[in-house]
Design an enzyme around this catalytic site. Structure first.
Site, PDB file in Angstrom:
ATOM      1  N   ARG A  46       0.638  -1.433  -0.096  1.00 16.38           N
ATOM      2  CA  ARG A  46       0.093   0.092  -0.060  1.00 16.38           C
ATOM      3  C   ARG A  46       0.902   1.092   0.087  1.00 16.38           C
ATOM      4  NH1 ARG A  46      -1.265   1.727   4.594  1.00 16.38           N
ATOM      5  NH2 ARG A  46      -2.101  -0.195   5.505  1.00 16.38           N
ATOM      6  N   TYR A  98     -17.135  17.281 -13.426  1.00 12.72           N
ATOM      7  CA  TYR A  98     -17.481  16.176 -13.436  1.00 12.72           C
ATOM      8  C   TYR A  98     -18.660  15.789 -12.543  1.00 12.72           C
ATOM      9  CZ  TYR A  98     -17.309  10.926 -13.508  1.00 12.72           C
ATOM     10  OH  TYR A  98     -17.662   9.659 -13.433  1.00 12.72           O
ATOM     11  N   ASP A 170      -8.322  19.242 -12.987  1.00 12.15           N
ATOM     12  CA  ASP A 170      -8.651  18.087 -13.708  1.00 12.15           C
ATOM     13  C   ASP A 170      -8.284  18.054 -15.189  1.00 12.15           C
ATOM     14  OD1 ASP A 170      -9.884  15.829 -14.807  1.00 12.15           O
ATOM     15  OD2 ASP A 170     -11.597  15.788 -13.056  1.00 12.15           O
ATOM     16  N   LYS A 195      -9.761   7.408 -18.902  1.00 10.54           N
ATOM     17  CA  LYS A 195     -10.195   7.924 -19.968  1.00 10.54           C
ATOM     18  C   LYS A 195      -9.126   7.708 -21.055  1.00 10.54           C
ATOM     19  CE  LYS A 195     -13.684   8.519 -17.336  1.00 10.54           C
ATOM     20  NZ  LYS A 195     -14.084   9.686 -16.832  1.00 10.54           N
TER      21      LYS A 195
END
Ligand SMILES: *Cc1c(COP(=O)(O)O)cnc(C)c1O
Length: 379
Positions: A46, A98, A170, A195
């Site tokens: 992690r 978004y 973003d 994307k």
């Protein structure tokens, strides 16, 4: 190194242990420690994993940043970045971000005492007027989804610096191929790598990049504490996708320009949203801060024409959510991606019921145009 070379050789271009030119997938949750308490480079996956680390170095390089961080999704990356702020802090957020980011802000982060003001970031005066004593950051997208609105990144970053605020962009729609916000004065860039960066509609992932050492240390702490990290398999898949970002974007954009030219001369189309539309308000700013116009096009049909019948008549172009993949995807935001926004607010923000959003893929241009033509003939 120039951009396309960086995509291939940036970050850690080969495995340090074996020389493998494709970084191996290190599917191990923990790492052997040779000496007790010697602070080994790898201890628990992690905190750090060599495959994820290679991806993180790569995105830092291609965004012209110092350090990158990989997350389980774009939303997880955005959540980690907002976690830099504390109860009582105020953040200015763009009015066309978004839908999932609005949901995170309104239904999660506000419960933890973060305050937000929604502003059209194209309006610099409105941004300045929204600054309060407890304002800490300005967060926005450019181009936006689905109306492809363009905000002047440098102008906002300058306002932020004058007021001691952080700027967060973003950069999902533009991709680092077209735009590097960190070089324009932005502090943190986030991506839904699901994307264009992944590019093949086969991985969900998110990235954050900064060129500020202090922010990088805090993000590393948050990434490890919150734990929404990207696994080694998906990190590998994402690196594989990123290597071809340049060639993909070139063809995406060639096809998008051809689709735009076709739609612009089509009587059945009432309005087109595309940063490369010379009549659009954002055109000059887009030309200044982007090296290409991207491959997202939204358009409205003439009143009375049936958007549902149009999108259902397409054979090649997929009726589906998401964007930025090799295949062309089309959707109706009012019914699909933006249906969670109350209709009144949606209409106020300019997203009409008949608006159609198209993510132009890599198919042959003539096949795409023929598919559109036959669907237009049916309405
Ligand atoms: C899809 C998207 C997100 C969310 O990313 P996920 O990977 O789906 O969590 C954030 N911002 C933009 C602009 C997006 O298109």
């Amino acid at each position: 190194m120039k951009f396309n070379t960086k995509l291939i050789h940036g970050g850690i271009s080969e495995d340090q242990e074996t020389g493998a030119v494709s970084i191996p997938i290190y599917r191990s949750s923990t790492f052997h420690q040779h000496k007790l308490g010697a602070e080994p480079k790898w201890e628990y996956a992690r905190t750090g994993n060599p495959t994820r680390n290679a991806l993180e170095s790569l995105i830092a390089d291609i965004e012209d940043g110092k350090r990158g961080f990989a997350f389980a999704s774009g939303s997880a990356a955005i959540h980690a970045v907002f976690s830099l702020f504390s109860n009582g802090d105020h953040i200015i957020i763009g009015n066309d971000v978004y839908g999932g980011t609005f949901r995170l802000v309104n239904k999660v982060l506000k419960r933890f005492g973060l305050e937000f003001t929604v502003v059209d970031t194209r309006d610099l005066t409105a941004v300045k007027n929204a600054i309060q004593e407890n304002t800490k950051a300005i967060y926005f997208e450019t181009p936006t989804n689905p109306l492809l609105k363009i905000t002047d990144i440098k102008a906002i970053a300058d306002i932020a610096k004058d007021n001691n605020l952080k700027t967060i962009v973003d950069n999902t729609f533009a991709t680092p191929y077209n735009q590097n916000p960190l070089t324009l004065g932005v502090d943190i860039v986030v991506h839904s790598a699901t994307k264009y960066l992944g590019g093949h509609s086969d991985v969900v992932a998110g990235l954050a990049v900064t060129n500020d050492d202090e922010i990088a240390d805090e993000l590393a702490f948050l990434q490890n504490s919150i734990g929404s990290v990207l696994g080694p398999d998906d990190s590998w898949l994402l690196m594989r996708g990123i290597k071809t970002l340049g060639v993909r974007m070139r063809v995406h954009q060639e096809n998008a320009q051809a689709v735009y030219d076709y739609l612009a001369n089509n009587d059945k189309v009432a309005k087109i949203y595309y940063p490369g539309n010379p009549d659009s308000t954002g055109y000059e700013i887009a030309k200044k801060q982007m090296s290409g116009f991207g491959a997202m096009i939204s358009f409205e049909l003439q009143a009375g024409l049936d958007a549902k019948r149009f999108v259902e008549s397409l054979n090649l172009i997929d009726l589906a959510e998401s964007l930025g993949g090799i295949e062309s995807l089309i959707e109706v935001p009012a019914v699909m991606t933006h249906s969670s926004i109350p209709r009144e607010i949606r209409l106020k923000n300019g997203i009409k019921d008949e608006l159609i959003r198209l993510s132009v893929g890599l198919e042959d241009e003539s096949d795409l145009l023929n598919d559109l033509k036959q669907a237009f003939a049916k309405i």
